[in-house]
Write an enzyme that holds these catalytic residues in place. Structure first.
Site, PDB file in Angstrom:
ATOM      1  CB  THR A 157      -0.869  -0.019   1.265  1.00  0.00           C
ATOM      2  OG1 THR A 157      -1.620  -1.225   1.266  1.00  0.00           O
ATOM      3  CG2 THR A 157      -1.795   1.164   1.317  1.00  0.00           C
ATOM      4  N   GLY A 171       0.403  -0.420   5.455  1.00  0.00           N
ATOM      5  CA  GLY A 171       0.993  -1.666   5.907  1.00  0.00           C
ATOM      6  C   GLY A 171      -0.014  -2.692   6.367  1.00  0.00           C
TER       7      GLY A 171
END
Length: 536
Positions: free
Chosen positions: A356, A438
């Site tokens: 991400t 994360g």
């Protein structure tokens, strides 16, 4: 020719918080931050800059996001906070029964089956249409140039790319994975830090999205090509699934933490987990950040919040308890009683029924954006639509095949989603965007950033610099090096299975921009990656 390792830093380094007045873009990659800043300087607003940086990140950090991923945003515009859920749904043709019949007892990680409809291009187009001040094509021009002309890889991106290449060489043997290697390899290997990588396919696809506001991506030639490729690989995504897609504008949800309102996107995202934890923690007093009691209570609160989140969060129409009830003070009081003197293994409560990328932007008009997009597990599913640069995400892996669970796989349903943008306000005024990417680290990172700011008075850069912890499962907790050893030992004494972790990518990557009462911006960026605050 100099010979050095761009990921070797033997000495302590320090970054300062960045101040500016006219605009700011904080991202995990300097070229993406620069793309956003150039749009601000060309007359664009914070929304335009967020689009520019997000599109650029699909090129300069494909190890974590891509054109074929999802996105969420919190946008402060003209004194109001707006939420955008640009996550995609499962194909209409997929079902638990079909996956069970094929021998699957859980959702696969890679390949065509976990591919859901990508939402990121729809997010860019929707943001530009509703709040942008420049044409989408202008906002995306920097990303297109980076893909067309190439750029030198930054160090942490190169490291993640090499790790993915090693994994994929062992995992991906089927023919439908070949386009990934064709797109993301140089001479059959991962590109190195400082090496130039370019992708004509990325450039062509980004140019098409910019030209027609993602119409071709969802209802034209790109949609047909994507659906045909996934179907040929054995998946279920169809052109009709893409054609039906629309991002959703939603009302953000919040909790009040010591006078500050902390905002998140409502489910199917798991920003709710951060709010649940903060609701528990606000009943305690904290006077030291780096104390055993602080760490213990934070970890116990996160475990309680995740017990509820993993049990209850699903696509909003499939949840069996309400967000309002989960966030009630009465429920927080009940859950807080479970935070004892030792580590525990909490169960979900039942409230009364009633590898991400993250970026922040701000401008001098008062607009601010908290934006996050992801391919989920690094490069995603491992499928790249040939010749397009579209790396399809594997977000469907978050579904369960347990038909009794609210987050079970179903046609047209969105999965539990880990990417969450955060935003802070006080007394109805914007303080600013924050986030820590994360996967399941994200709510834990949000809690730590909010407490670093509100409880412990750290500036944005110091908040991000501070050592982090990550609860994994059971009583297992990863502790980042830099944390005092007595805290690790103390946690073990309380029953936590605490262990040092040297995982370079394991504790998330964040960005923060705060605005003061005079309109001055103060930003921090992630020291664990190639982060950059571009300011004007």
């Amino acid at each position: 020719m100099l010979n050095f390792d761009s990921n070797h830093y033997p000495y302590t380094s320090r970054r300062s918080a960045v101040y500016a007045r006219r605009g700011m873009v904080a991202t995990s990659q300097p070229l993406a931050a620069q793309a956003g800043l150039e749009v601000l300087q060309a007359g664009g607003n914070a929304i335009d800059a967020a689009i520019a940086a997000a599109a650029a990140l699909t090129v300069v950090e494909p190890t974590a996001n891509g054109i074929g991923g999802d996105a969420f945003a919190l946008i402060w515009h003209q004194g109001k906070l707006h939420g955008l859920n640009a996550s995609g749904a499962a194909p209409q043709a997929i079902s638990i029964a079909k996956l069970n019949a094929a021998g699957h007892q859980s959702m696969p990680k890679y390949g065509p089956l976990p591919v859901t409809v990508p939402g990121a291009p729809g997010a860019w187009a929707s943001m530009a249409e509703r709040f942008g001040s420049l044409p989408l094509a202008r906002c995306m021009a920097g990303a297109i140039t980076l893909a067309q002309e190439g750029y030198p890889l930054s160090p942490v991106v190169a490291f993640a790319w090499q790790q993915a290449h090693k994994l994929f060489r062992g995992e991906f043997k089927d023919a439908h994975f070949r386009p990934w290697f064709d797109t993301f390899s140089i001479d059959g290997r991962a590109p190195r830090a400082g090496e130039i990588w370019r992708s004509q396919g990325h450039a062509d696809t980004l140019r098409a999205i910019a030209a027609d506001g993602a119409a071709s991506f969802y209802r034209g030639a790109l949609a047909e090509k994507t659906a045909a490729f996934v179907r040929a690989a054995g998946g279920y995504l169809d052109a009709a699934d893409l054609a039906a897609y629309q991002p959703q504008w939603v009302d953000p949800v919040s909790c009040n933490y010591r006078g500050y309102d902390v905002w998140e996107i409502p489910p199917n995202g798991h920003g709710l987990v951060a709010l649940l934890a903060l609701n528990i923690l606000k009943g305690f007093e904290f006077d030291q950040r780096d104390s055993l009691q602080t760490y213990h209570r934070q970890i116990e609160a996160i475990k309680l919040a995740y017990a509820d989140g993993l049990a209850h969060i699903a696509d909003s129409g499939h949840m069996r308890v309400s967000v309002r009830d989960l966030l009630s003070d009465a429920y927080a009081d009940e859950r807080r009683k479970l935070v004892g003197a030792r580590a525990s293994l909490p169960l979900a409560g039942q409230p009364s029924r009633g590898g991400t990328v993250y970026l922040s932007t701000a401008d001098d008009q008062g607009n601010m954006v908290s934006f996050i997009q992801s391919n989920y597990m690094g490069f995603g599913s491992g499928l790249v639509v040939p010749g397009t640069g579209i790396a399809l995400h594997n977000r469907g892996n978050n579904f369960t095949l347990d038909a009794a669970h609210p987050n079970c796989l179903a046609p047209g349903k969105r999965p539990y989603h880990t990417i969450i943008p955060g935003f802070l306000t006080k007394d109805g005024e914007a303080v600013g965007p924050f986030g820590v990417m994360g996967a399941f680290m994200q709510p834990q990172g949000h809690v730590q950033m909010v407490m670093n700011t509100v409880d412990f008075g750290l500036n944005p850069q110091a908040s991000l610099d501070a050592p982090r912890w990550e609860w994994e499962s059971g009583n297992q907790v990863n502790i980042e090096h830099g944390t005092a050893e007595h805290l690790l030992r103390g946690l073990r004494g309380l029953g936590h299975e605490a262990a040092w972790s040297a995982n370079q990518l394991g504790f998330g990557r964040g960005q923060i921009i705060w605005r003061d009462r005079h309109g001055v911006l103060c930003g921090g960026t992630e020291p664990r990656t190639d982060g950059c605050v571009a300011a004007w």
